[in-house]
Design an enzyme around this catalytic site. Structure first.
Site, short mmCIF file in Angstrom:
data_model
loop_
_atom_site.label_atom_id
_atom_site.label_comp_id
_atom_site.label_asym_id
_atom_site.label_seq_id
_atom_site.Cartn_x
_atom_site.Cartn_y
_atom_site.Cartn_z
N LEU A 11 -2.16 6.97 1.27
CA LEU A 11 -2.01 8.09 2.19
C LEU A 11 -0.84 7.90 3.16
O LEU A 11 0.04 8.78 3.28
CB LEU A 11 -3.32 8.23 2.97
CG LEU A 11 -3.34 9.14 4.19
CD1 LEU A 11 -3.12 10.58 3.80
CD2 LEU A 11 -4.67 8.98 4.92
N VAL A 12 -0.84 6.78 3.83
CA VAL A 12 0.20 6.54 4.84
C VAL A 12 1.53 6.17 4.18
O VAL A 12 2.60 6.62 4.61
CB VAL A 12 -0.23 5.44 5.83
CG1 VAL A 12 0.81 5.26 6.91
CG2 VAL A 12 -1.58 5.77 6.43
N ARG A 30 -14.18 12.97 16.58
CA ARG A 30 -13.08 12.16 16.10
C ARG A 30 -11.75 12.71 16.59
O ARG A 30 -11.60 13.90 16.86
CB ARG A 30 -13.02 12.14 14.56
CG ARG A 30 -14.21 11.51 13.86
CD ARG A 30 -14.25 10.00 14.06
NE ARG A 30 -15.37 9.39 13.33
CZ ARG A 30 -16.58 9.18 13.86
NH1 ARG A 30 -16.84 9.54 15.09
NH2 ARG A 30 -17.52 8.61 13.13
N TYR A 50 -15.16 -4.98 7.01
CA TYR A 50 -13.82 -4.40 7.11
C TYR A 50 -13.26 -4.58 8.52
O TYR A 50 -12.12 -4.97 8.72
CB TYR A 50 -13.89 -2.92 6.78
CG TYR A 50 -12.61 -2.14 6.97
CD1 TYR A 50 -12.36 -1.46 8.15
CD2 TYR A 50 -11.65 -2.08 5.96
CE1 TYR A 50 -11.19 -0.73 8.33
CE2 TYR A 50 -10.48 -1.35 6.13
CZ TYR A 50 -10.25 -0.68 7.31
OH TYR A 50 -9.09 0.04 7.49
N GLY A 106 0.84 -1.20 0.00
CA GLY A 106 0.00 0.00 0.00
C GLY A 106 0.87 1.25 0.00
O GLY A 106 0.51 2.28 0.54
N GLY A 107 2.02 1.14 -0.62
CA GLY A 107 3.02 2.19 -0.54
C GLY A 107 2.65 3.48 -1.22
O GLY A 107 3.27 4.52 -0.97
N PRO A 164 -4.25 3.49 14.23
CA PRO A 164 -4.39 4.94 14.12
C PRO A 164 -5.86 5.34 14.27
O PRO A 164 -6.75 4.51 14.07
CB PRO A 164 -3.91 5.26 12.70
CG PRO A 164 -3.48 3.96 12.11
CD PRO A 164 -4.06 2.87 12.91
N HIS A 197 -13.10 9.22 3.14
CA HIS A 197 -13.29 9.44 4.55
C HIS A 197 -13.65 10.90 4.79
O HIS A 197 -13.63 11.72 3.89
CB HIS A 197 -12.03 9.07 5.32
CG HIS A 197 -11.73 7.60 5.30
ND1 HIS A 197 -11.07 7.01 4.25
CD2 HIS A 197 -12.03 6.62 6.16
CE1 HIS A 197 -10.96 5.72 4.49
NE2 HIS A 197 -11.54 5.44 5.64
#
Lengths: 368, 360
Positions: free
Chosen positions: A65-66, A262, A190, A61-62, A217, A233
């Site tokens: 976002l993260v 949140r 999920y 997942g490079g 997170p 999101h």
């Protein structure tokens, strides 16, 4: 074996015969790119005292976002000499497929893995497709964890989320509470898939002594997010909608009442913490990575920060016919603070401004 | 009378003529699966695939189907074993569905084991069972199977809980540490069933038996469950003139269900039970027994007269797992379970007669 570079190899173990390989090199040696070897030469220094030597880190997942935040932090001083960082994206390998995952591991031979890849989506997409969120994520996670085990990866840090916690619970939530009840009905597919990463980690530890772990997170935001309004999101969705509202001179429509609470964490802060977990955090039990409870904000606070970040001057309308999702998910970051009492998070408005600026500058190429 | 597969006349365009959660035809191949799709409580002729068909429960279902008019005219029952297909492989699973084209599935296949094996291999129990379950449920969905009845267990319920446990409590907390891999894999069957219903309207469901026993069990002492383990050990103790060593204190409590009773209830669930939420299949709370009581019944059935020793250095596992069968009783108030001692006697007699070929 003639390497032509004065390499002193003390022990080489074939990957397939040993779950944990050790290959000790004298520090001044480096491997030249044209070197061809028929054996599987490992560059890992498996020090289990909490510190690690030079690593080859595969980030699944490079391109997300993260992943992009980690890439930036690594490049701007977070990486160490001799380390190699590989940022994998779905273009290179479809991790839902066991064969493609294996091929990626075979190609890159990581010593460490940061596992970020997942099928993700916002509230509304989850509500419609619980089966797909469950199945695809279980397959991805099993493939990555299983290949890591098979290829002798020393440590995997996976990524969970506070949205996988029990719906009916006391607050604040902490790391021990993750499995204490059913998750929220809107995203149980999920949520269970993510929870099972922790189950898998614990089983790997129980059966093989591997210390794979995970972070939890809270709501992340930052550059390189998925800014799709339908599926995104809350933060990236707001940013995109505000940008368009400003551009088109229309009101900003916010879904929900704005009262949901949140804790937001800036992707660059999360990336710095990810590196710490990878290098120093030695538990199998996951760790919550978040600002403290005192920094919990309403969606309205976030809206105001985005509006300010863009200088939006039009009307803001809250559509209360749309779902708020969970009204609060307050997470306790006491464990993080116990390890890192002095860690400084980027101030929220500044982080939002940076993200809005990035979005405006990269609108055409941003994922949406 | 052979069962015609070509008489189904509807296509994707006619799907609305049926009750809405049936016949999601994406392709012409699925058209042939439509026989038996009546969701008013009864089913027409079915082609039922039973995975894990050679195991304890599978054999019981086979016997009930054959000997007790369980089989209706034009039905076909296929009992699959691991020899026919390794269900951990997606390809082999699909090949089985392709070959047999079931309309219904009773999904019993799993990697199972007793307390001590689970404690050592949580990873294997987790992974292998997730693969099996995902392969079967997904193939069933892809091949337009009308209904799948999977098999859970009371041992997957939360460890810290109030008693009696009921169907709504499965996910209310972590399972017992000893078998969390197996437990989570089984729980995820329910998650996948719910997701299949939410996304596609499929009414796949599951049953939750308590401790099952009967002929054709796995009597392996190291890996087996409590009753088959006791039966095998008592048989050997009698044969060799040694004491019977029972693991644990004997005080742990269990509800036992005879495999033939379970099989009869499985058929009812397959044909009549219409919920997605699972259903506990068990004798009532009032029939909960201690391990000591079970050991005494086995000793009596086999006529063992030697010493019985309880090895308290071994784990008891969960002390109690009392399950409520109120939901079952709501549907079937008059169902009669075989009396425990009679069921034990039948099982012991079977074991003695089939010792050489019994799985152990």
């Amino acid at each position: 074996m003639n390497t032509g570079s004065g390499l002193k190899v003390i022990a080489i173990l074939d990957y397939y015969s040993s779950p944990c390989f050790k290959c000790i090199l004298t520090p001044e040696v480096f491997i030249k790119p044209h070197l061809s070897v028929s054996l599987s030469l490992s560059l890992s220094l498996c020090q289990m005292d909490g510190s690690v030597g030079p690593m080859r880190v595969l980030v699944t997942g490079g391109s997300g976002l993260v992943g992009r935040a980690i890439e930036r932090v690594v490049k701007e001083g977070g990486g160490r000499e001799g380390e190699k960082w590989i940022f994998l994206s779905s273009k290179e390998a479809n991790l839902v497929s066991a064969e493609e995952t294996r091929a990626a591991f075979k190609k890159h031979r990581p010593t460490h893995v940061i596992h970020l890849a997942a099928m993700v989506g916002g509230l509304y997409r989850n509500m419609r497709q619980n089966l797909d969120f469950w199945r695809n994520n279980v397959h991805i996670n099993d493939n990555v964890l299983n290949m890591s085990h098979e290829f002798g990866v020393v440590k995997v840090v996976s990524c969970l989320s506070t949205c996988v916690f029990p719906d009916k619970t006391t607050y604040p939530i902490d790391e021990t509470m993750m499995h204490n009840g059913a998750p929220h009905d809107s995203n149980y597919g999920y949520a269970y898939a993510k929870r099972m990463i922790d189950v898998h980690n614990r089983a790997l530890f129980q059966q093989y002594g591997l210390k794979y772990t995970a972070v939890i997170p809270t709501n992340m935001f930052g550059a390189h997010d998925n800014f799709n309004i339908e599926d995104g999101h809350v933060m990236p969705g707001l940013i995109h909608k505000t940008y368009l509202a400003k551009k088109e001179g229309k009101p900003l429509h916010v879904w929900g009442s704005g009262r949901a609470l949140r804790q937001f964490i800036y992707s660059l802060d999360l990336a710095r913490l990810f590196l710490w977990v990878l290098r120093e955090y030695d538990e199998v039990e996951p760790i919550i990575l978040s600002v403290g409870e005192e920094d919990e904000l309403t969606v309205k606070d976030a809206v105001d920060a985005v509006v300010e970040g863009f200088g939006f001057k039009g009307e803001v309308i809250y559509d209360t016919s749309k779902s708020d999702g969970q009204i609060k998910k307050t997470a306790n970051n006491a464990k993080l603070r116990k390890y890192l009492p002095d860690f400084k998070f980027t101030p929220f408005k500044q982080a939002v401004k940076e993200t809005c600026d990035w979005f405006a500058a990269n609108y055409d190429t941003a994922r949406k | 009378m052979t069962f015609s597969l070509r008489s189904c006349s509807h296509s994707a365009h006619n799907a609305s003529a049926l009750t809405p959660d049936l016949c999601h035809h994406g392709n012409t191949r699925a058209v042939s699966q439509c026989m038996g799709n009546k969701m008013n409580g009864s089913v027409g002729p079915m082609r039922v695939l039973v995975t894990g068909g050679s195991g304890l429960v599978g054999r019981a279902i086979e016997r009930v189907v054959k000997e007790e008019s369980g089989e209706r005219e034009e039905e076909e029952w296929i009992f699959l074993s691991s020899k026919d297909a390794n269900l951990m492989s997606a390809e082999e699973t699909r090949a089985v569905f392709e070959r047999h084209r079931p309309t219904h599935v009773i999904h019993l296949a799993a990697m199972v084991g007793g307390l001590f094996r689970n404690m050592r291999q949580n990873l294997d129990f987790w992974r292998n069972n997730v693969f099996i379950n995902d392969n079967v449920l997904q193939a069933a969905h892809d091949f337009d199977v009308v209904k799948v009845v999977s098999c859970l267990s009371t041992c997957i319920f939360p460890d810290k809980t109030t008693y009696p446990i009921d169907e709504s409590m499965i996910h209310n907390g972590p399972p017992h540490e000893t078998n969390f891999g197996y437990a989570y894999a089984k729980r995820m069957i329910d998650v996948q069933n719910r997701a299949l219903f939410q996304q596609y309207g499929r009414r796949y469901t599951a049953v939750i038996p308590t401790n099952v026993f009967g002929p054709h069990d796995n009597y392996n002492i190291e890996d087996g469950h409590v009753l088959p383990g006791l039966i095998h050990k008592t048989y050997l103790a009698k044969k060799e003139g040694t004491p019977l060593q029972v693991w644990g204190s004997g005080r742990a409590l269990r509800q036992f269900i005879y495999s033939l009773d379970l099989a009869r209830l499985f058929l009812w669930v397959l044909r009549e039970y219409d919920e997605v939420e699972p259903i506990i299949l068990s004798v009532g709370e009032e029939d909960e027994l201690s391990i000591k009581f079970a050991a005494d019944a086995v000793v009596e059935a086999l006529g063992f007269e030697g010493d019985v020793i309880y090895d308290t250095s071994k784990a008891d596992g969960q002390f109690k797992k009392t399950a409520s069968n109120a939901k079952l009783r709501k549907y079937l108030p008059d169902f009669k379970f075989t009396p425990f001692r009679a069921a034990i006697k039948e099982t012991c007699d079977w074991f003695v007669a089939n010792y050489d070929s019994a799985r152990k």
